[in-house]
Write an enzyme that holds these catalytic residues in place. Structure first.
Site: not given
Ligand code: SDX
Length: 431
Positions: A308, A366
């Site tokens: 998140h 989720d």
């Molecule tokens: C919702 O914003 C909100 O409040 C949203 C929400 C709401 O109520 O409105 O809470 C609802 O959208 C919840 C999130 C649902 N999405 C997912 O579950 C999809 C999987 N999660 C990711 O795509 C990600 O965690 C996000 C999109 C939720 C957040 O992305 P960020 O903050 O941009 O973080 P990032 O992509 O920069 O990740 C940081 C690191 C990265 O690795 P590095 O480049 O630092 O090595 O963490 C890794 C990412 O690759 N990473 C993951 C991951 N999520 C982040 N690696 C594997 N699996 C994951 N799920």
């Protein structure tokens, strides 16, 4: 807006600029950079808005480090346990918990707006039967401005109020109709003698051929899921609604924009993707393989329902959802749900893995929701529509707050331009 107390100094090109520091009632201080460009001739750069406050708000607050979520100051776990969705809607819209009389009046006003204009039924028939329900919801909600002309003038407080009630009241009807259309069953009209969550379940699962009795366990679980998804600060879809509204667009068009944004798998589409991932994993012995894929930068697979932007601790909604999953499945007599077993083992292994621990990746709202929704009888394609109908009150509350803010102006970000500087056109003969 809070009073300005302190300033930060920015030294740039031999000049020093004072940036006011605004202090919130909760959360980090904010650097007020509204005059930065006019004074210093520079922009700030923050793709994805990781460090940028787009507005001030009094509706919802998240403490990502502690894993806390407050709606008008009330913790989400207390609201999920003690309140119900329409009371939370009142709280988000008007700022205080309602008196018994105010709650009864609000629920009655919502009940009186649950039906959809009869001519809108024809809109559904323009979609293919295999359309995703979210595609139908975007189209139908966007079309509402063509049917409800008496609640599109955003400068009229009364029309704003009517549009708010209409959206909250009609979204379950629209979501249920989208579902019924895709499974080839007749639409089921809402009823005025049952509660909001029971109405939605009945509109989704009743058929004309027999009486439908709402299971109170499912109705309570459904209502709790609505509450857990109601609002969440300036997330992507809420920011979309605010930006669309800043141009003065009508409320129905702005909510349709929010639905479109929510559909993405990185946002509200994650509940569908998370359950599909858990099913792809299938058994606990395959978890290490998928954890390795989630950590592999060359593999697009991500652990859906994990991570998140704000929470760097357990999403408090996920905690409630996990408890609810155990309760609902137990009460439904679903013994040893294999997917729930995979989800719990996956959470356990991920939270013991340095990759996830170092990046503070925890289950979000989720991760468990799909398990409950599937046990309730919903196909995965209905998971995000349910998120959308739940979040409508959040979008509307934030929209009303923005429209009512005298500082409100059109949102228009700038950019870091890295393209070509001016050059002259060359005729095709000389290319
Ligand atoms: C919702 O914003 C909100 O409040 C949203 C929400 C709401 O109520 O409105 O809470 C609802 O959208 C919840 C999130 C649902 N999405 C997912 O579950 C999809 C999987 N999660 C990711 O795509 C990600 O965690 C996000 C999109 C939720 C957040 O992305 P960020 O903050 O941009 O973080 P990032 O992509 O920069 O990740 C940081 C690191 C990265 O690795 P590095 O480049 O630092 O090595 O963490 C890794 C990412 O690759 N990473 C993951 C991951 N999520 C982040 N690696 C594997 N699996 C994951 N799920």
């Amino acid at each position: 807006m809070t009073d300005q107390k302190k300033t930060a100094q920015l030294s740039l090109n031999g000049q020093t600029y004072d940036l006011p520091i605004l202090s919130p009632t909760a959360g980090p201080d904010v650097l007020d950079i509204r005059k930065l460009y006019s004074q210093a001739g520079v922009f700030t750069y923050d793709p994805g808005f990781t460090s940028t406050a787009s507005c001030d708000s009094t509706i919802t607050f998240i403490d990502g480090d502690k894993g806390e979520l407050l709606h008008r100051g009330y913790p989400i776990d207390q609201l999920a346990e003690k309140s119900h969705y329409l009371e939370v809607c009142y709280l988000l819209l008007y700022g205080e918990l309602p008196s018994p009389a105010a709650l009864e009046d609000f629920e009655q006003r919502v009940t009186m707006h649950t039906m959809l204009h009869e001519q809108m039924h024809y809109l559904f028939r323009g979609f293919r039967r295999d359309a995703h329900p979210m595609a139908i919801m975007v189209g139908v909600v966007g079309a509402m401005s063509a049917f409800y002309h008496d609640s599109t003038d955003i400068n009229d407080p009364w029309q704003r109020e009517v549009a708010s009630i209409r959206m909250i009241a009609k979204m379950p009807t629209i979501a249920a109709m989208a579902y019924k259309y895709t499974i080839g069953q007749p639409f089921v009209s809402p009823r005025n003698d049952i509660d909001y969550a029971s109405n939605f379940l009945r509109m989704c699962f009743a058929v004309p051929a027999e009486e439908y009795e709402v299971n109170p366990i499912l109705s309570r679980a459904m209502d709790r899921i609505f509450t857990l998804h109601a609002d969440h600060e300036q997330n992507a879809s809420t920011s979309t609604v605010r930006l669309a509204s800043s141009s003065g667009a009508n409320p129905f068009a702005c909510i349709a924009a929010g639905i479109a944004c929510l559909w993405g798998p990185a946002h509200g589409g994650a509940n569908q993707a998370a359950l599909e991932s858990l099913k792809e994993i299938g058994t606990p012995d395959r978890i290490p393989e998928f954890l390795a894929r989630a950590k592999d930068k060359d593999d697009p697979f991500r652990l859906m329902g994990f991570g998140h932007r704000v929470y760097k601790n357990f999403d408090p909604r996920a905690k409630v959802m996990k408890q609810s999953a155990d309760e609902v499945l137990d009460l439904l007599g679903v013994e040893n749900n294999p997917i729930l077993a995979v989800a719990k083992e996956l959470e356990k292994q991920a939270l013991a893995d340095d990759y996830f621990v170092d990046r503070k990746l925890f289950p979000n709202v989720d991760f468990y929701s799909g398990i409950i929704l599937e046990a309730m009888g919903f196909p995965t394609s209905m998971f995000t529509p349910i998120f959308a109908l739940s979040r409508t009150v959040g979008w509307i509350s934030q929209w009303k707050e923005m429209i009512g803010d005298p500082q409100n102006k059109i949102g228009r970000p700038r950019q870091l331009y890295l393209g070509e500087t001016e050059r002259n056109y060359t005729d095709i003969e000389s290319r």
